[in-house]
Design an enzyme around this catalytic site. Structure first.
Site, PDB file in Angstrom:
ATOM      1  N   TYR A 146       0.858  -1.190   0.000  1.00 37.00           N
ATOM      2  CA  TYR A 146       0.000   0.000   0.000  1.00 37.00           C
ATOM      3  C   TYR A 146       0.888   1.232   0.000  1.00 37.00           C
ATOM      4  O   TYR A 146       1.789   1.363   0.838  1.00 37.00           O
ATOM      5  CB  TYR A 146      -0.893  -0.015   1.241  1.00 37.00           C
ATOM      6  N   ASP A 241       9.521   2.548  -0.537  1.00 34.69           N
ATOM      7  CA  ASP A 241       8.520   3.188   0.319  1.00 34.69           C
ATOM      8  C   ASP A 241       8.827   2.763   1.753  1.00 34.69           C
ATOM      9  O   ASP A 241       8.424   1.689   2.195  1.00 34.69           O
ATOM     10  CB  ASP A 241       7.117   2.761  -0.095  1.00 34.69           C
ATOM     11  N   LYS A 269       5.477   8.567   9.172  1.00 38.49           N
ATOM     12  CA  LYS A 269       5.319   7.982  10.512  1.00 38.49           C
ATOM     13  C   LYS A 269       6.276   8.589  11.537  1.00 38.49           C
ATOM     14  O   LYS A 269       6.063   9.685  12.016  1.00 38.49           O
ATOM     15  CB  LYS A 269       5.488   6.455  10.444  1.00 38.49           C
TER      16      LYS A 269
END
Length: 426
Positions: A146, A241, A269
């Site tokens: 994702y 990613d 994050k």
């Protein structure tokens, strides 16, 4: 006795009047685990307190953000000072350079960095830049990985998208995804065949080097290096990613562990220290194509927000100053040894990378999205509800990762293991 959640239920009813589904991100609704949503009042260390006063030991940690735990003292101090001086200026600050320097120091492949506000924005921008640099259109991703909710990447995606009837989203025209190809993760032959047929058309391969959005799935030995070699040979870019894995497994992320140097990297994050912040960066010759110096446009009013920049820098500095990764790896190793014993004979498998982990409700640890989707989501739902009643908050999806922080102590982890050991399907 079931815990009281009267105020959370009322809060959910009120939220439904004004917010679609009553939430601002679908998985928070807890629909997939068939329980009413939690409305949180405050958090400290590893403890969440909801509006009803219930306390939960947090193993989601805002989806991996709080590697230091909620409300880490030195970070909070910096945040308070930063807010006092103003929360946004719409002009450059030295704090952006400070954080960019730290990123470059620990992730050397990111020679230049641009800050944005979310992982979705970082990936969207990196993909645009890759296409602008290579003058090619085709993007290759992997099933179950994702990369945010930009239209052109909602193809065989993981995270909350896994629960949809289709592996994309309504409202995404087929033409938007026509230039995106999704391959099975860990499938050397599928990658080789696609590059044989379309290698000269491929702008970039984007991958979670350790996927965490279909649950934690480990790459086969040599798979990431294979991607590096193929993209280099064909003039394509390799994009890691590391929104989740950046600063999580080591200060240098997966690329720091493996020594594989991607052309572009996305971070998020942990990077923002609890505030909305993300980044994309890479080779200077690629990054210099961004406006104002180059023809690839990207902008953001709140990008490089001064509070987020200072919170992020304080977080990274604390991680290095106290050598927390070594401490966390020791804690995690002992915990996962005990957890592996606790799930023996329960048709549950454990997959972990550093301090992030998934308990898959399948006898064999999955190595691909196809295998992940065989997990028993009904049993996972029962497990989630059971653990919630025992006072533990897990990531509320079979297709997500859980996270440890340096604030988790042996008592917290011991209680968790004992609760798992006593779990029986209802």
């Amino acid at each position: 006795m079931l815990m009281q959640r009267i105020k959370s239920v009322k809060a959910a009813e009120e939220a439904l009047r004004y917010l679609p589904g009553g939430v601002d991100s679908p998985v928070r609704s807890l629909k997939s685990v068939e329980t009413p949503p939690l409305f949180i009042h405050r958090a400290k260390g590893v403890t969440l307190m909801d509006v009803d006063g219930n306390r939960f030991t947090d193993f989601c940690m805002s989806w991996g953000v709080f590697i230091l735990g909620h409300g880490y003292r030195s970070v909070d101090k910096i945040i308070r000072e930063a807010v006092f001086n103003g929360t946004s200026y719409g002009l450059p600050t030295p704090y952006e350079t400070t954080l960019a320097r730290l990123v470059n120091q620990h992730v050397p492949s990111m020679e230049k960095v641009r800050f944005v506000n979310s992982g979705t924005e970082a990936v969207m921008s990196a993909v645009r830049l890759a296409r602008g640099y290579t003058k090619r259109d085709l993007i290759v991703k992997f099933d179950g990985c994702y990369h945010g909710h930009a239209d052109h990447l909602l193809v065989a995606a993981g995270s909350g998208v896994t629960g949809l009837a289709e592996s994309s989203s309504a409202g995404v025209p087929a033409s938007f995804t026509a230039s995106t190809v999704s391959l099975p993760f860990n499938d050397f032959d599928a990658v080789k065949e696609l590059f044989r047929k379309k290698g000269t058309a491929i702008a970039a391969v984007i991958v979670e080097p350790v996927p965490a959005n279909m649950g934690v799935v480990l790459p086969h030995n040599g798979f990431l290096q294979y991607l590096r070699d193929l993209t280099t040979r064909c003039g394509s870019l390799l994009v890691f990613d590391e929104v989740i894995t950046g600063f999580r497994l080591t200060m240098g992320g997966v690329q720091g562990q493996t020594g594989i140097r991607p052309d572009l990297t996305t971070l998020g994050k942990i990077l923002g220290g609890g505030f909305p912040a993300a980044a994309f960066g890479g080779r200077a010759d690629i990054m210099d194509l961004l406006a104002p110096d180059g023809p690839v446009y990207q902008a953001g009013t709140l990008s490089g927000n001064p509070v987020a920049m200072q919170a992020g820098a304080a977080t990274l500095q604390a991680l290095v100053r106290h050598d927390y990764h070594e401490q966390l790896e020791t804690t995690a190793s002992d915990f996962f040894t005990d957890l592996s014993k606790a799930i023996r004979g329960k048709s549950i498998s454990l997959s972990r990378a550093g301090s992030m982990f998934t308990l898959f409700f399948t006898p064999r640890t999955p190595t691909s999205f196809a295998e992940v989707k065989k997990a028993d989501t009904r049993r996972f739902g029962a497990f989630f509800r059971y653990m919630l009643e025992k006072g533990f908050y897990l990531s509320p999806s079979q297709f997500e990762a859980n996270f440890l922080s340096i604030a988790h102590n042996t008592r917290d982890l011991g209680r968790f293991v004992r609760a798992v050991k006593k779990f029986e399907e209802l």
